[in-house]
Motif scaffolding. Structure first.
Motif, mmCIF file in Angstrom:
data_model
loop_
_atom_site.group_PDB
_atom_site.id
_atom_site.type_symbol
_atom_site.label_atom_id
_atom_site.label_comp_id
_atom_site.label_asym_id
_atom_site.label_seq_id
_atom_site.Cartn_x
_atom_site.Cartn_y
_atom_site.Cartn_z
ATOM 1 N N LYS A 69 9.723 -8.469 4.258
ATOM 2 C CA LYS A 69 8.740 -7.460 4.470
ATOM 3 C C LYS A 69 8.634 -6.166 5.550
ATOM 4 C CE LYS A 69 6.634 -12.445 5.147
ATOM 5 N NZ LYS A 69 5.666 -13.210 6.021
ATOM 6 N N ARG A 70 9.692 -6.148 6.126
ATOM 7 C CA ARG A 70 9.903 -5.148 7.024
ATOM 8 C C ARG A 70 9.535 -3.301 5.546
ATOM 9 N NH1 ARG A 70 13.946 -6.291 10.148
ATOM 10 N NH2 ARG A 70 12.392 -7.257 11.440
ATOM 11 N N VAL A 71 10.526 -3.794 5.671
ATOM 12 C CA VAL A 71 11.242 -2.634 4.490
ATOM 13 C C VAL A 71 10.053 -2.382 3.347
ATOM 14 C CG1 VAL A 71 12.379 -2.102 2.228
ATOM 15 C CG2 VAL A 71 13.354 -3.643 4.113
ATOM 16 N N THR A 72 9.097 -3.067 3.062
ATOM 17 C CA THR A 72 8.145 -3.676 2.134
ATOM 18 C C THR A 72 6.984 -2.232 3.186
ATOM 19 O OG1 THR A 72 8.406 -4.940 0.544
ATOM 20 C CG2 THR A 72 6.128 -4.451 0.359
ATOM 21 N N LYS A 73 6.861 -2.828 4.614
ATOM 22 C CA LYS A 73 6.075 -1.751 5.008
ATOM 23 C C LYS A 73 6.479 -1.086 5.067
ATOM 24 C CE LYS A 73 3.509 -2.943 9.494
ATOM 25 N NZ LYS A 73 3.559 -3.392 10.757
ATOM 26 N N GLU A 74 7.982 -0.247 5.879
ATOM 27 C CA GLU A 74 7.745 0.841 5.603
ATOM 28 C C GLU A 74 7.995 1.896 4.636
ATOM 29 O OE1 GLU A 74 11.851 1.000 6.724
ATOM 30 O OE2 GLU A 74 11.206 -0.313 9.054
ATOM 31 N N LEU A 75 8.216 1.198 3.441
ATOM 32 C CA LEU A 75 8.094 1.833 1.962
ATOM 33 C C LEU A 75 6.622 2.858 1.803
ATOM 34 C CD1 LEU A 75 10.795 0.304 -0.066
ATOM 35 C CD2 LEU A 75 10.745 2.259 0.453
ATOM 36 N N ALA A 76 5.436 1.283 2.076
ATOM 37 C CA ALA A 76 4.244 0.987 2.083
ATOM 38 C C ALA A 76 4.218 2.477 3.156
ATOM 39 C CB ALA A 76 3.459 0.590 1.613
ATOM 40 N N ARG A 77 4.159 3.041 3.613
ATOM 41 C CA ARG A 77 3.802 3.847 5.013
ATOM 42 C C ARG A 77 4.754 4.852 3.777
ATOM 43 N NH1 ARG A 77 6.533 2.953 10.626
ATOM 44 N NH2 ARG A 77 6.806 1.546 9.560
ATOM 45 N N ASP A 78 5.818 5.308 3.992
ATOM 46 C CA ASP A 78 6.166 6.394 3.186
ATOM 47 C C ASP A 78 5.178 6.923 2.461
ATOM 48 O OD1 ASP A 78 7.737 6.000 5.752
ATOM 49 O OD2 ASP A 78 9.530 5.641 4.264
ATOM 50 N N ALA A 79 4.993 5.869 1.701
ATOM 51 C CA ALA A 79 4.657 6.133 0.216
ATOM 52 C C ALA A 79 2.783 6.710 0.835
ATOM 53 C CB ALA A 79 4.053 5.205 -0.633
ATOM 54 N N VAL A 80 2.203 6.190 1.412
ATOM 55 C CA VAL A 80 0.989 7.531 2.291
ATOM 56 C C VAL A 80 1.330 8.671 2.697
ATOM 57 C CG1 VAL A 80 -0.488 6.953 3.870
ATOM 58 C CG2 VAL A 80 0.273 5.028 2.392
ATOM 59 N N ARG A 81 2.214 8.604 3.215
ATOM 60 C CA ARG A 81 2.813 9.406 3.266
ATOM 61 C C ARG A 81 2.683 10.672 2.603
ATOM 62 N NH1 ARG A 81 6.444 8.343 9.303
ATOM 63 N NH2 ARG A 81 4.450 6.680 10.652
ATOM 64 N N ALA A 82 3.792 10.489 2.193
ATOM 65 C CA ALA A 82 3.798 11.529 0.699
ATOM 66 C C ALA A 82 2.407 12.113 0.364
ATOM 67 C CB ALA A 82 5.198 10.811 0.486
ATOM 68 N N TRP A 83 1.828 11.005 -0.006
ATOM 69 C CA TRP A 83 0.615 11.188 -0.964
ATOM 70 C C TRP A 83 -0.247 11.874 0.008
ATOM 71 C CZ3 TRP A 83 -4.610 9.171 -0.648
ATOM 72 C CH2 TRP A 83 -5.492 10.007 -2.055
ATOM 73 N N GLU A 84 -0.873 11.996 1.703
ATOM 74 C CA GLU A 84 -1.138 12.472 2.397
ATOM 75 C C GLU A 84 -0.570 14.593 2.108
ATOM 76 O OE1 GLU A 84 -1.132 10.531 5.597
ATOM 77 O OE2 GLU A 84 -3.157 9.575 5.303
ATOM 78 N N GLY A 85 0.581 14.032 2.299
ATOM 79 C CA GLY A 85 1.818 15.461 1.801
ATOM 80 C C GLY A 85 0.893 16.335 1.187
ATOM 81 N N GLU A 86 0.808 16.372 -0.233
ATOM 82 C CA GLU A 86 0.666 16.194 -1.785
ATOM 83 C C GLU A 86 -0.669 16.504 -2.047
ATOM 84 O OE1 GLU A 86 2.165 14.118 -4.684
ATOM 85 O OE2 GLU A 86 3.830 13.990 -3.760
ATOM 86 N N GLY A 87 -1.976 16.934 -0.689
ATOM 87 C CA GLY A 87 -2.907 16.542 -1.009
ATOM 88 C C GLY A 87 -4.261 16.603 -0.481
ATOM 89 N N GLY A 88 -3.358 14.833 -0.989
ATOM 90 C CA GLY A 88 -4.201 13.487 -1.088
ATOM 91 C C GLY A 88 -5.093 12.836 0.276
ATOM 92 N N ALA A 89 -6.388 12.378 0.401
ATOM 93 C CA ALA A 89 -6.713 12.091 1.625
ATOM 94 C C ALA A 89 -7.291 10.856 1.555
ATOM 95 C CB ALA A 89 -8.190 12.967 2.107
ATOM 96 N N LEU A 90 -7.004 10.037 2.476
ATOM 97 C CA LEU A 90 -7.389 8.637 2.521
ATOM 98 C C LEU A 90 -8.965 8.739 3.091
ATOM 99 C CD1 LEU A 90 -4.670 7.223 4.399
ATOM 100 C CD2 LEU A 90 -5.001 6.517 1.904
ATOM 101 N N ILE A 91 -9.418 7.809 2.407
ATOM 102 C CA ILE A 91 -11.535 7.335 2.448
ATOM 103 C C ILE A 91 -10.817 7.007 3.966
ATOM 104 C CG2 ILE A 91 -13.092 7.136 1.975
ATOM 105 C CD1 ILE A 91 -12.519 7.746 -1.215
#
Length: 63
Positions: free
Chosen positions: A32-54
């Motif tokens: 669970k911890r690894v899955t949560k970290e991967l999801a957090r890293d994916a969101v940060r990478a997506w935001e860094g590419e110009g994506g924005a969370l609504i």
């Protein structure tokens, strides 16, 4: 003497079951911890590419 052997066998089986349960619980927690970290890293990478969370719209204050 046979009863002593049975008691020792039952105690060993109980300890083994307890250790196995702890191992499984730790493995699930780690996954669970690894899955949560991967999801957090994916969101940060997506935001860094110009994506924005609504973000959720703020609620109107009744008053």
């Amino acid at each position: 003497m046979q009863s002593n052997g049975r008691i020792i066998g039952a105690v060993l089986a109980g300890v083994g079951s307890l250790l196995l349960a702890c191992y499984v619980q730790n493995a699930v927690t780690q996954r669970k911890r690894v899955t949560k970290e991967l999801a957090r890293d994916a969101v940060r990478a997506w935001e860094g590419e110009g994506g924005a969370l609504i973000e959720a719209a703020p609620r109107a204050n009744p008053g």
